[in-house]
Design an enzyme around this catalytic site. Structure first.
Site, PDB file in Angstrom:
ATOM      1  N   HIS A   8     -19.123   8.851   1.825  1.00 32.91           N
ATOM      2  CA  HIS A   8     -19.289  10.226   2.128  1.00 32.91           C
ATOM      3  C   HIS A   8     -19.714  10.296   3.621  1.00 32.91           C
ATOM      4  CE1 HIS A   8     -20.532  11.315  -2.144  1.00 32.91           C
ATOM      5  NE2 HIS A   8     -19.222  12.012  -1.768  1.00 32.91           N
ATOM      6  N   GLU A  59       4.293   7.560 -17.783  1.00 32.56           N
ATOM      7  CA  GLU A  59       4.179   6.435 -17.086  1.00 32.56           C
ATOM      8  C   GLU A  59       4.620   5.071 -17.699  1.00 32.56           C
ATOM      9  OE1 GLU A  59       0.115   6.658 -15.412  1.00 32.56           O
ATOM     10  OE2 GLU A  59      -0.711   6.866 -17.611  1.00 32.56           O
ATOM     11  N   ASP A  76       2.227   3.774 -12.039  1.00 34.11           N
ATOM     12  CA  ASP A  76       2.227   2.969 -13.294  1.00 34.11           C
ATOM     13  C   ASP A  76       4.025   3.040 -13.596  1.00 34.11           C
ATOM     14  OD1 ASP A  76      -0.178   1.703 -14.080  1.00 34.11           O
ATOM     15  OD2 ASP A  76      -0.872   3.718 -14.495  1.00 34.11           O
ATOM     16  N   CYS A 118       1.932  13.427 -10.482  1.00 30.71           N
ATOM     17  CA  CYS A 118       0.704  13.115  -9.683  1.00 30.71           C
ATOM     18  C   CYS A 118       0.836  11.650  -9.360  1.00 30.71           C
ATOM     19  CB  CYS A 118      -0.281  13.452 -10.827  1.00 30.71           C
ATOM     20  SG  CYS A 118      -0.327  12.626 -12.333  1.00 30.71           S
TER      21      CYS A 118
END
Ligand code: PEP
Ligand code: MG
Length: 564
Positions: free
Chosen positions: A196, A455, A479, A526
């Site tokens: 962060h 995938e 994948d 994606c």
């Protein structure tokens, strides 16, 4: 005079790390003092006192973090607000509280108990095989450190002049308390790109490098003049004037292209053909959603829901998931869709409390949606069902756009099973609605676009029949490449084969696009391929009009595609 000679004669040296945030800084080094953990000066002699003191300090740390979050929200800094709000929740986490109580019961002082509990929880995070979640170790250490400072009365250490901060790691809330004008740059010996403190540095335009090999954090570098090159991940110690000028010029050019790209955020991404391409974000947390919106993402094409499963010892309740999804919808607003990917556990993502049996070939094992269907375990099926019902409840409450997709689908029977699972979830919600639960009644019939990830090669070759009755398919090129090329995606020795632009993979991408058109479903990507200029062009040339990627690369991909 003598001091001048020492500086003149000091040898330049470059230390290399991993890029955290680009940009250039030049100034003296200041080492963040190492936080003292167990201190004999603050004993809590009696057990009940130690426990009570530690828990009171933790509660006060929570209040401080909530105040920090509120302050940032008030200043319009949603990203920092989300981060400190999630740390405030950590301070109230029953697991951390139990660890503090346990340490106090074992005879530790309040300070020791907080320190040891913080380190224990940090070690659990650090062991998670997911870069983002592992980086939460710094957050919990920060929470415990803040509680320790409350007891010892220590204040946040500050440099006395604008400096390049050097440390092992930077607790995010300490980073936030150092005035911006004193923080020229950050070089960490440890840390992570997804910590962060690093995310906040990036947002604030502070150059930062992490995992810097050979960086001394014992204070011996204090006052040494340095030049930090965030873009290459290098810290130059005692650099000469030529190096400084070269780095300054390069940073200026990089800044100019970043500004040019950021200027395109409001513009629709339209190809030379006039066709519109939608750029969405892959996210794994609510603060990622804030980052995504900031760079003009049109929605979320992949929410990795594993973040809700990995950092705990029991499965999350439906209510907890609703809260998490609502935070993301709040960041996205009602117009931007959220694509919730059902748990993609297995492969390289382990969740110990789910007690999934060890497999010889986990990437070819019972992973992703197979856990809901083939494992034969009612508890796992219920977990998938709870993700869908939480998604529907959150979306209905926010009147937002929800998409749900299942990972690792290979055959039509799995799609039929997914449709049946959604029907069961809706029936259960309707039943709860009939019993007086108005939120469940609204969720039972709320709109949901359903899809699967493509995938697995078998799915890629049969999309026309596999996807019938769905709304969309989303190609997971990471994948897909691993399975087409028979090359384990986490084995660096096979890097040359992990190429999503290889002809064998592209042939399957074409087959998927054709199959999706035949099935009448939308197709998006994606996987990582969508997140590079070259990959995005390849995919749009194949006719794909929805690309989802890390928010950090959206600007670059948009610029590459506009007019291409
Ligand atoms: C993919 O496989 O391309 C994908 C997007 O999913 P993950 O990387 O989470 O497996
Ligand atoms: Mg995948």
């Amino acid at each position: 005079m003598a001091g001048g000679i020492i500086i003149f004669m000091s040898t330049s040296r470059a230390l290399h790390g991993v890029i955290g945030a680009g940009g250039f800084a030049h100034g003296p080094i200041w080492t963040l003092p190492i936080a003292g953990g167990a201190s004999a000066e603050h004993p809590s002699p009696r057990l009940d006192t130690a426990q009570a003191d530690a828990l009171a300090a933790l509660a006060q740390a929570r209040a401080q973090l909530e105040a920090l979050a509120a302050g940032r929200r008030g200043a319009g800094d949603e990203l920092a607000a989300e981060i400190f709000a999630s740390q405030a929740l950590m301070a109230a986490d029953p697991t951390l509280i139990a660890a503090v109580q346990g340490a106090a019961e074992a005879g530790r002082t309040a300070v020791e108990a907080l320190y040891f509990a913080g380190e224990e929880q940090a070690a659990i995070f650090a062991a998670i095989p997911d870069e983002y979640l592992a980086a939460r170790a710094a957050d919990v250490r920060d929470v415990a450190g803040r509680a320790v400072r409350i007891i010892t009365g220590a204040t946040t250490p500050l440099p006395t002049a604008p400096s390049i901060l050097v440390a092992d790691d930077l607790p995010p809330s300490i980073g936030a308390e150092i005035p911006r004008e004193l923080l020229l740059g950050i070089a960490l010996r440890g840390g992570s790109r997804t910590a962060h403190a690093v995310i906040l540095a990036r947002a604030a335009g502070i150059p930062c490098i992490v995992a810097t090999a050979g960086l001394a954090i014992d204070g011996s570098l204090d006052g040494t003049p340095a030049a930090l090159d965030g873009a290459s991940g290098t810290l130059h110690l005692s650099p000469n004037a030529t190096t400084i000028e070269r780095l300054r010029a390069e940073a200026g050019e990089a800044q100019a292209s970043a500004t040019r790209r950021a200027g395109l955020r409001g513009a629709p991404c339209v190809l030379k053909s006039g066709e519109r391409v939608h750029l969405l974000a892959n996210i794994g947390s609510a603060d990622d959603a804030v980052r995504a919106v900031a760079v003009g993402a049109e929605g979320v094409g992949l929410l990795r829901t594993e973040f809700l499963l990995l950092e705990r010892s029991t499965p999350p309740s439906e209510a907890e998931q609703v809260t998490a999804f609502r935070a993301i919808f709040a960041a996205l607003g009602a117009e931007r869709p959220l694509t919730l990917r059902l748990a993609d556990i297995g492969g390289d993502k382990e969740v110990p409390y789910l007690r999934i049996p060890h497999e010889a070939n986990p990437f070819l094992g019972v992973r992703g949606y197979r856990l809901a269907m083939l494992s034969g375990r009612a508890d796992l099926r219920a977990l998938f069902a709870s993700q869908i019902s939480a998604g529907l409840l959150a979306a209905a409450a926010a009147k937002a756009r929800l998409r749900v997709m299942a990972p690792m689908v290979a055959v039509r029977a799995e799609v039929d099973d997914l449709l049946a699972l959604v029907a069961t979830v809706r029936a259960d919600l309707a039943q709860r609605g009939a019993a007086g639960d108005a939120a469940a009644a609204a969720a039972a019939t709320y709109a949901l676009h359903l899809g699967v990830m493509i995938e697995v090669p078998a799915a890629a070759l049969t999309v026309a029949t596999l996807a019938r009755g769905l709304d969309f398919v989303s190609i997971g090129t990471n994948d897909l490449t691993q399975y087409v090329m028979a090359a384990d995606r986490v084995n660096p020795a096979l890097a040359p084969l992990q190429d999503a632009t290889a002809p064998g993979v592209v042939a399957l991408l074409k087959a998927i696009v054709a199959g999706a058109a035949e099935a009448g479903v939308e197709v998006g990507v994606c996987g990582e391929l969508a997140g590079s200029a070259v990959g995005a062009k390849l995919l749009t040339d194949l006719g794909i009009r929805e690309l989802s990627m890390d928010p950090a690369v959206i600007d670059e991909v948009r610029e590459a595609l506009i007019g291409a």
